[in-house]
Design a protein around this motif. Structure first.
Motif, PDB file in Angstrom:
ATOM      1  N   LEU A 114       7.454   8.460  12.539  1.00 36.13           N
ATOM      2  CA  LEU A 114       6.832   7.270  13.303  1.00 36.13           C
ATOM      3  C   LEU A 114       6.031   7.303  14.473  1.00 36.13           C
ATOM      4  N   GLU A 115       6.630   8.363  15.358  1.00 32.84           N
ATOM      5  CA  GLU A 115       6.061   8.333  16.523  1.00 32.84           C
ATOM      6  C   GLU A 115       4.508   9.725  16.615  1.00 32.84           C
ATOM      7  N   THR A 116       4.844  10.702  15.857  1.00 32.59           N
ATOM      8  CA  THR A 116       3.798  11.426  15.684  1.00 32.59           C
ATOM      9  C   THR A 116       3.808  12.268  14.270  1.00 32.59           C
ATOM     10  N   PRO A 117       2.839  11.701  13.693  1.00 31.66           N
ATOM     11  CA  PRO A 117       2.576  12.220  12.239  1.00 31.66           C
ATOM     12  C   PRO A 117       2.484  13.651  12.191  1.00 31.66           C
ATOM     13  N   ARG A 118       2.937  14.586  11.251  1.00 31.19           N
ATOM     14  CA  ARG A 118       3.135  15.897  11.473  1.00 31.19           C
ATOM     15  C   ARG A 118       1.793  16.859  11.618  1.00 31.19           C
ATOM     16  N   PHE A 119       0.816  16.396  11.048  1.00 27.40           N
ATOM     17  CA  PHE A 119      -0.530  16.981  11.365  1.00 27.40           C
ATOM     18  C   PHE A 119      -0.943  16.797  12.704  1.00 27.40           C
ATOM     19  N   ARG A 120      -0.439  16.114  13.669  1.00 22.83           N
ATOM     20  CA  ARG A 120      -0.618  15.918  14.987  1.00 22.83           C
ATOM     21  C   ARG A 120       0.359  16.575  15.856  1.00 22.83           C
ATOM     22  N   ARG A 121       1.202  17.125  15.584  1.00 25.93           N
ATOM     23  CA  ARG A 121       2.070  17.761  16.263  1.00 25.93           C
ATOM     24  C   ARG A 121       1.783  19.244  16.831  1.00 25.93           C
ATOM     25  N   VAL A 122       2.289  19.310  17.947  1.00 24.94           N
ATOM     26  CA  VAL A 122       2.079  20.777  18.844  1.00 24.94           C
ATOM     27  C   VAL A 122       2.828  21.936  18.044  1.00 24.94           C
ATOM     28  N   GLU A 123       2.138  22.808  17.159  1.00 29.42           N
ATOM     29  CA  GLU A 123       2.799  23.589  16.326  1.00 29.42           C
ATOM     30  C   GLU A 123       3.867  24.362  17.027  1.00 29.42           C
ATOM     31  N   ARG A 124       3.835  24.812  18.290  1.00 30.50           N
ATOM     32  CA  ARG A 124       5.053  25.596  18.869  1.00 30.50           C
ATOM     33  C   ARG A 124       6.256  24.715  19.481  1.00 30.50           C
ATOM     34  N   ILE A 125       5.879  23.495  19.692  1.00 28.31           N
ATOM     35  CA  ILE A 125       6.938  22.646  19.957  1.00 28.31           C
ATOM     36  C   ILE A 125       7.564  22.003  18.663  1.00 28.31           C
ATOM     37  N   GLU A 126       6.740  21.838  17.747  1.00 30.65           N
ATOM     38  CA  GLU A 126       7.493  21.727  16.390  1.00 30.65           C
ATOM     39  C   GLU A 126       8.267  22.870  15.815  1.00 30.65           C
ATOM     40  N   ALA A 127       7.874  23.754  16.105  1.00 26.97           N
ATOM     41  CA  ALA A 127       8.490  24.871  15.466  1.00 26.97           C
ATOM     42  C   ALA A 127       9.913  25.235  16.265  1.00 26.97           C
ATOM     43  N   GLN A 128       9.916  24.974  17.472  1.00 28.71           N
ATOM     44  CA  GLN A 128      10.989  25.102  18.321  1.00 28.71           C
ATOM     45  C   GLN A 128      12.097  23.930  17.951  1.00 28.71           C
ATOM     46  N   ARG A 129      11.500  22.956  17.560  1.00 31.63           N
ATOM     47  CA  ARG A 129      12.323  21.585  16.972  1.00 31.63           C
ATOM     48  C   ARG A 129      12.994  21.985  15.681  1.00 31.63           C
ATOM     49  N   TYR A 130      12.160  22.348  14.759  1.00 29.65           N
ATOM     50  CA  TYR A 130      12.472  22.317  13.548  1.00 29.65           C
ATOM     51  C   TYR A 130      13.403  23.662  13.108  1.00 29.65           C
ATOM     52  N   ILE A 131      13.504  24.545  14.191  1.00 27.10           N
ATOM     53  CA  ILE A 131      14.178  25.698  13.663  1.00 27.10           C
ATOM     54  C   ILE A 131      15.852  25.304  13.703  1.00 27.10           C
ATOM     55  N   SER A 132      16.117  24.285  14.604  1.00 27.83           N
ATOM     56  CA  SER A 132      17.483  23.780  14.600  1.00 27.83           C
ATOM     57  C   SER A 132      17.795  22.911  13.368  1.00 27.83           C
ATOM     58  N   VAL A 133      16.640  22.324  12.992  1.00 30.86           N
ATOM     59  CA  VAL A 133      16.763  21.396  11.568  1.00 30.86           C
ATOM     60  C   VAL A 133      17.184  22.439  10.468  1.00 30.86           C
ATOM     61  N   TYR A 134      16.171  23.662  10.187  1.00 28.07           N
ATOM     62  CA  TYR A 134      16.352  24.293   9.413  1.00 28.07           C
ATOM     63  C   TYR A 134      17.621  25.001   9.188  1.00 28.07           C
ATOM     64  N   GLU A 135      18.329  25.436  10.442  1.00 29.64           N
ATOM     65  CA  GLU A 135      19.476  26.185  10.615  1.00 29.64           C
ATOM     66  C   GLU A 135      20.662  25.322   9.960  1.00 29.64           C
ATOM     67  N   LYS A 136      20.663  23.859  10.171  1.00 32.09           N
ATOM     68  CA  LYS A 136      21.707  23.044   9.418  1.00 32.09           C
ATOM     69  C   LYS A 136      21.622  22.723   8.083  1.00 32.09           C
ATOM     70  N   LYS A 137      20.215  23.215   7.242  1.00 28.55           N
ATOM     71  CA  LYS A 137      20.330  22.765   5.939  1.00 28.55           C
ATOM     72  C   LYS A 137      21.368  23.895   5.078  1.00 28.55           C
ATOM     73  N   ALA A 138      21.757  23.199   4.210  1.00 28.49           N
ATOM     74  CA  ALA A 138      22.782  23.829   3.207  1.00 28.49           C
ATOM     75  C   ALA A 138      22.247  24.994   2.325  1.00 28.49           C
ATOM     76  N   ILE A 139      20.706  24.676   2.068  1.00 31.95           N
ATOM     77  CA  ILE A 139      20.090  25.812   1.171  1.00 31.95           C
ATOM     78  C   ILE A 139      18.813  26.322   2.293  1.00 31.95           C
ATOM     79  N   ARG A 140      19.089  27.428   2.745  1.00 32.27           N
ATOM     80  CA  ARG A 140      18.284  28.082   3.548  1.00 32.27           C
ATOM     81  C   ARG A 140      18.101  29.419   3.030  1.00 32.27           C
ATOM     82  N   ASN A 141      17.199  30.167   3.699  1.00 26.89           N
ATOM     83  CA  ASN A 141      17.019  31.650   3.505  1.00 26.89           C
ATOM     84  C   ASN A 141      17.317  32.192   4.896  1.00 26.89           C
ATOM     85  N   GLU A 142      18.345  32.974   4.909  1.00 30.79           N
ATOM     86  CA  GLU A 142      18.909  33.696   6.062  1.00 30.79           C
ATOM     87  C   GLU A 142      17.993  34.765   6.778  1.00 30.79           C
TER      88      GLU A 142
END
Length: 475
Positions: A197-225
């Motif tokens: 709601l705050e910032t649609p994905r196309f408008r997010r700063v890529e490096r900041i989004e990457a830093q945030r999403y790494i922790s999200v991906y790390e919690k996924k049950a299905i992920r590629n190590e």
């Protein structure tokens, strides 16, 4: 130089604004994220992991499987997690094949939304009527699935002027997402809704989004190590590079410049040194536009001076458009974009051609400048009222329409939204390579992030937290 000195000297009798000093001081002059041997070891390991991930990508997108969702999500994950730039050729080839599949690829709303998002993000003018078949009896396009709803909302923000179906998707589903926040969502999912709601994905700063999403991906049950390990290595390698760049930006020259007041000496000399260094570096690269950077710095200073004249005469422009004729240039987005163009590879477009185009102030760069200028004015309006300052676009809008601050801000945010449509339109018209267009787009993302209101996404990130996470703490 004489122009800059003359402009700066006019401020010597004015009381400096009480800005808070940087909490970092000279921290980055001595900070090391890792030792040289550790960095070398990371680079060797990252290279091996990168090639393993490349084989994973090739195996997935090259298979005869009709599982489009798995392929699209792999590409989306690589980009959101910050390593998609390593596989541009493979991703572009795959998306070209997806675009050639004119039937839309799926009768599934989530897949259609993800496909639409990725294609438009990469400059493919896929029509918005792919969503028509998903309209319900009331004429709305929506979903009960939170993941699908967020993807649909993100995709719709890659709209251009006149795409009513995308306008309706955003309007209707914004309220749907807002209502979900009050339900019993899992905390991680509720956070994703807030961020969407705050910032649609196309408008997010890529490096900041990457830093945030790494922790999200790390919690996924299905992920590629392998992907996860490579992403962390790549992030930390880039972090070390950024810290070295910050050392350059933190360097101050101690020599005196007697024409200026004490409070301006250091910053003025730093501007000169930085300008000279950039110019010298460009000349060493045999860049024909080396001299243009100095001219742009002086030009920006002249637009600053025009704003100072407004301030001293207590002049408030009659219309927002009159204000923007001066203030879009003083936002300095165009010089930043031109400097970014110096990193273009010659086989994509000549640097000179890109810079010459930028200097015509095309629609996309005007749009970026509006995002920066108006966003800055909205954010700084309250603070500026305590001191003598130039009339902002907020005050001009209030004067033009006879409205309150809040009403003016809403009108100005509409202008920002229209500017994002201009940015998307120019990305889709096919006249410039995406490697050229991504420079102004990234500048707009940075401006948008810097001047967001302090709620939702940005509330959890103070500036110090962002710098700490991006430049100091490894993942």
């Amino acid at each position: 130089m004489a122009t800059l000195v003359a402009l700066a000297s006019q401020s010597q009798l004015r009381r400096p604004r009480p800005y808070t000093p940087s909490p970092w001081g000279d921290f980055f002059l001595n900070h090391q994220t890792c030792t040289p041997s550790e960095l070398l070891s990371m680079k060797k390991e990252a290279h091996a992991k990168k090639e393993k991930v490349r084989r994973t990508v090739m195996d997935a997108i090259g298979s005869n499987s009709k599982d489009l969702i798995r392929k699209l999500e792999l590409i989306d994950t690589l980009q959101q997690i910050g390593v998609g730039y390593h596989y541009k050729e493979e991703i572009n080839e795959f998306l070209h094949c997806v675009y050639d599949d004119k039937d839309g690829g799926s009768d599934d709303l989530y897949v259609t939304s993800l496909r639409f998002y990725l294609l438009r993000k990469h400059g493919y003018a896929v029509p918005s009527d792919v969503f028509l078949k998903f309209k319900d009896e009331q004429g709305n396009v929506s979903s009960d699935d939170v993941k699908c709803l967020m993807m649909l909302y993100d995709a719709a923000h890659l709209r251009t002027h006149g795409e009513q179906i995308l306008d309706n998707i955003i309007t209707f589903n914004k309220s749907q997402l807002q209502s979900l926040v009050t339900t019993n969502l899992e905390p991680d999912q509720a956070n994703e809704v807030h961020i969407t709601l705050e910032t649609p994905r196309f408008r997010r700063v890529e490096r900041i989004e990457a830093q945030r999403y790494i922790s999200v991906y790390e919690k996924k049950a299905i992920r590629n190590e392998t992907i996860l390990k490579f992403v962390k290595l790549d992030y930390n390698i880039l972090q070390a590079l950024y810290c070295e760049e910050l050392k350059e930006l933190t360097m101050w020259d101690e020599q005196a410049t007697e024409q200026l007041p004490t409070n301006l000496k250091e910053i003025f000399i730093n501007i000169l040194n930085t300008t000279n260094k950039v110019e010298k570096d460009l000349e060493l690269q045999k860049n024909k536009q080396a001299k243009i950077f100095r001219k742009m710095v002086i030009s920006t200073a002249k637009f600053y001076h025009a704003e100072v004249k407004w301030r001293d005469e207590h002049y408030v422009p009659t219309t927002v458009e009159e204000h923007l004729q001066i203030s879009l240039r003083s936002a300095a987005c165009m010089p930043l974009i031109c400097l970014a163009f110096t990193s273009l590879s010659e086989d994509v477009a000549s640097r000179e051609e890109a810079i010459t185009w930028a200097l015509t102030f095309p629609k996309i760069i005007r749009g970026v400048s509006i995002v920066g200028r108006i966003g800055n004015d909205i954010m700084s309006h309250e603070r500026e009222q305590a001191l003598e300052h130039v009339a902002s676009t907020v005050q001009t809008c209030m004067k033009q329409y006879g409205v309150t601050v809040e009403e003016a801000n809403e009108k100005l945010r509409t202008i920002i939204e229209e500017s994002w449509m201009d940015i998307v339109e120019e990305c889709l018209d096919g006249k410039r390579p995406m490697e050229v267009l991504e420079k102004p787009v990234n500048t707009a993302r940075t401006m948008d992030f810097m001047y967001k209101r302090e709620d939702a996404y940005t509330l959890s990130f103070s500036l110090k937290d962002v710098i700490t996470s991006m430049y100091v703490n490894p993942v």
